[in-house]
Design a protein around this motif. Structure first.
Motif, PDB file in Angstrom:
ATOM      1  N   THR A 127     -43.698   8.606 -17.997  1.00 34.33           N
ATOM      2  CA  THR A 127     -44.577   9.066 -18.413  1.00 34.33           C
ATOM      3  C   THR A 127     -44.147   9.675 -19.949  1.00 34.33           C
ATOM      4  N   ASN A 128     -45.051   9.634 -20.846  1.00 33.27           N
ATOM      5  CA  ASN A 128     -44.494   9.836 -22.121  1.00 33.27           C
ATOM      6  C   ASN A 128     -44.179  11.281 -22.319  1.00 33.27           C
ATOM      7  N   LEU A 129     -42.911  11.916 -23.101  1.00 28.72           N
ATOM      8  CA  LEU A 129     -42.360  13.018 -22.837  1.00 28.72           C
ATOM      9  C   LEU A 129     -43.254  14.147 -23.147  1.00 28.72           C
ATOM     10  N   GLN A 130     -44.049  13.819 -24.299  1.00 27.83           N
ATOM     11  CA  GLN A 130     -44.949  14.941 -24.866  1.00 27.83           C
ATOM     12  C   GLN A 130     -45.971  15.207 -23.920  1.00 27.83           C
ATOM     13  N   LYS A 131     -46.300  14.100 -22.925  1.00 26.08           N
ATOM     14  CA  LYS A 131     -47.405  14.449 -21.815  1.00 26.08           C
ATOM     15  C   LYS A 131     -46.537  15.236 -20.564  1.00 26.08           C
ATOM     16  N   GLN A 148     -33.617  13.872 -22.533  1.00 22.72           N
ATOM     17  CA  GLN A 148     -34.335  12.796 -23.444  1.00 22.72           C
ATOM     18  C   GLN A 148     -33.602  12.755 -25.054  1.00 22.72           C
ATOM     19  N   SER A 149     -33.437  14.069 -25.486  1.00 26.17           N
ATOM     20  CA  SER A 149     -32.772  14.175 -26.801  1.00 26.17           C
ATOM     21  C   SER A 149     -31.450  13.647 -26.633  1.00 26.17           C
ATOM     22  N   LEU A 150     -30.525  13.856 -25.708  1.00 19.35           N
ATOM     23  CA  LEU A 150     -29.160  13.352 -25.521  1.00 19.35           C
ATOM     24  C   LEU A 150     -29.211  11.665 -25.392  1.00 19.35           C
ATOM     25  N   HIS A 154     -27.553   8.924 -28.291  1.00 14.66           N
ATOM     26  CA  HIS A 154     -26.842   7.812 -27.958  1.00 14.66           C
ATOM     27  C   HIS A 154     -27.383   6.483 -28.477  1.00 14.66           C
ATOM     28  N   ASN A 155     -28.901   6.454 -28.419  1.00 17.28           N
ATOM     29  CA  ASN A 155     -29.358   5.124 -28.850  1.00 17.28           C
ATOM     30  C   ASN A 155     -29.388   4.981 -30.473  1.00 17.28           C
ATOM     31  N   SER A 156     -29.329   6.189 -31.131  1.00 19.17           N
ATOM     32  CA  SER A 156     -29.287   5.990 -32.411  1.00 19.17           C
ATOM     33  C   SER A 156     -27.902   6.171 -33.200  1.00 19.17           C
ATOM     34  N   HIS A 157     -26.831   6.353 -32.248  1.00 22.67           N
ATOM     35  CA  HIS A 157     -25.515   6.587 -33.021  1.00 22.67           C
ATOM     36  C   HIS A 157     -24.672   5.574 -32.373  1.00 22.67           C
ATOM     37  N   GLN A 158     -24.893   4.445 -32.320  1.00 23.74           N
ATOM     38  CA  GLN A 158     -24.195   3.371 -31.598  1.00 23.74           C
ATOM     39  C   GLN A 158     -22.831   2.888 -32.610  1.00 23.74           C
ATOM     40  N   TRP A 256     -36.346  21.980 -29.127  1.00 28.45           N
ATOM     41  CA  TRP A 256     -37.608  21.157 -29.089  1.00 28.45           C
ATOM     42  C   TRP A 256     -37.275  19.602 -29.446  1.00 28.45           C
ATOM     43  N   PRO A 257     -37.755  18.745 -28.667  1.00 31.08           N
ATOM     44  CA  PRO A 257     -37.469  17.445 -28.732  1.00 31.08           C
ATOM     45  C   PRO A 257     -38.227  16.528 -29.725  1.00 31.08           C
ATOM     46  N   PHE A 258     -39.138  16.966 -30.485  1.00 33.65           N
ATOM     47  CA  PHE A 258     -39.950  16.344 -31.426  1.00 33.65           C
ATOM     48  C   PHE A 258     -39.732  16.713 -32.987  1.00 33.65           C
ATOM     49  N   PRO A 259     -39.425  15.878 -34.081  1.00 37.37           N
ATOM     50  CA  PRO A 259     -39.232  14.395 -33.761  1.00 37.37           C
ATOM     51  C   PRO A 259     -37.994  14.008 -33.162  1.00 37.37           C
ATOM     52  N   SER A 260     -36.951  14.783 -33.157  1.00 36.92           N
ATOM     53  CA  SER A 260     -35.931  14.704 -32.388  1.00 36.92           C
ATOM     54  C   SER A 260     -35.128  15.812 -32.552  1.00 36.92           C
TER      55      SER A 260
END
Ligand SMILES: NC(=O)C1=CN([C@@H]2O[C@H](COP(=O)(O)OP(=O)(O)OC[C@H]3O[C@@H](n4cnc5c(N)ncnc54)[C@H](O)[C@@H]3O)[C@@H](O)[C@H]2O)C=CC1
Ligand SMILES: [Mg+2]
Length: 341
Positions: A127-131, A148-150, A154-158, A256-260
């Motif tokens: 389920t989408n995190l926001q929901k 989710q933030s962690l 990792h996804n964006s710091h390869q 707060w995980p949004f936007p990141s």
């Protein structure tokens, strides 16, 4: 060598057990797992796992309630076997906490595997995190948000931003290292101030164009480099609504995980009632108004759906209780009503 470390760790932790509270022992244990790769790898075999798929958490619905299931390593292996994948996948998980009994909790993103197969095997849905944050039990939402933030970090710091070489993570996922440059990267958060401005009898709420229709919130903004919280509050209030803050005090904070990954630092601020004319920055906000106590109390009772009027316009409504903006508004109401009593 690992066996010696583990024996020393067991000895040390049995001593710590006798000396410290459950909380202190838990934090010390997590800290050891972050530093000791082999111990953390061992912990994965007895830990529980929160599943994600392309950063959307896995939820199960029982009746009207949503649950965040914790899966065992054996259950994860069964899913992986279905895809003919090896249990090496488990090494992609990140450590996100542990129980009072030191059962470690991990988060694992199975985004590369077919979503529907996992969903039907585990009887639930990604389920989408926001929901998800708004339907799960209050105690689970901070955990989902930080997990989710962690994973997202990792996804964006390869890759190393200096050498362009791939970075390697530790087992817990609490850092990444570039062996070419020797740089260690740690998960990042952006500090954001959120301020409920009052003139003594009214409070100021505003709308950004991206907000859902009718929703008003407290003023917010990212801290600039080198700025402290007080300076950020003064600047954001001046920038967004053209007012000068006289005094401010800290209320609470929230991840707060949004936007990141933001660290929301919530404050109350006071401006002079004689100098309370709003001069809104139209580049950032679409509306900003002073609200009286009654309007706020009415707005707090409204849901997005009940706010819609017959002519299609919306009556003001405020962020839900999971958002720290809600807490600031409730504190203001409490303070105003206690002044009136
Ligand atoms: N939990 C809660 O109750 C609330 C949370 N928020 C969160 O606060 C965050 C910031 O609030 P805004 O008023 O939008 O900030 P803002 O007033 O600083 O404006 C956003 C702009 O600042 C710039 N910016 C500067 N540093 C940035 C960074 N590190 N990351 C991204 N953009 C940066 C960008 O140009 C961006 O468009 C939002 O992401 C929002 O999700 C906002 C209101 C309520
Ligand atoms: Mg702003």
């Amino acid at each position: 060598m690992a066996a010696i470390y583990q024996a020393v760790y067991r000895r040390a932790s049995s001593l710590i057990c006798r000396l410290h509270s459950t909380y202190v022992r838990k934090m010390r244990y997590l800290n050891v797992l972050k530093e000791d790769d082999s111990l953390c790898r061992q912990a994965q075999t007895s830990g529980t796992f929160y599943l994600f798929h392309n950063l959307s958490p896995f939820l199960q619905k029982v009746g009207e309630k949503y649950f965040v299931p914790q899966l065992s390593a054996a259950e994860i292996k069964r899913i992986l076997e279905k895809f003919k994948e090896t249990e090496q996948w488990i090494e992609k998980s990140v450590l996100i906490g542990c129980s009072d009994e030191h059962i470690p909790h991990f988060a694992l993103d199975l985004g590369a595997l077919e979503k529907s197969v996992i969903e039907s095997q585990l009887k639930g849905s990604f389920t989408n995190l926001q929901k998800a944050l708004f339907v799960v039990d209050g105690k689970d939402s901070p955990l989902l948000a930080s997990a989710q933030s962690l994973l997202q970090w990792h996804n964006s710091h390869q890759y190393c931003s200096k050498t362009g070489q791939p970075t390697q993570r530790n087992t817990a996922g609490s850092k990444r290292v570039c062996h070419a440059s020797g740089i260690t990267y740690y998960p990042q958060m952006s500090p954001v101030i959120i301020t409920l401005v009052s003139d003594g009898s009214r409070c100021l709420l505003a709308r950004q164009p991206s907000f859902p229709q009718g929703m008003y919130s407290a003023l917010s903004g990212f801290c600039d480099m080198g700025e402290n919280v007080e300076e950020a509050v003064h600047r954001e209030v001046a920038e967004e609504v053209g007012l000068e803050v006289e005094s401010l005090w800290y209320s609470a904070s929230q991840h707060w995980p949004f936007p990141s990954s933001c660290l929301m630092i919530a404050c109350h601020a006071l401006v002079r009632a004689q100098q309370a004319e709003i001069s809104m920055n139209k580049l950032e906000l679409e509306e900003a108004h002073w609200f009286g106590l009654e309007e706020i109390m009415e707005g707090l009772k409204r849901q997005p759906r009940s706010a819609k009027q017959n002519d299609g316009s919306f009556l003001p409504w405020f962020p839900p209780k999971q958002a720290i903006a809600h807490q600031l508004i409730c504190e203001w109401v409490k303070q105003q009503t206690s002044q009136l009593a």
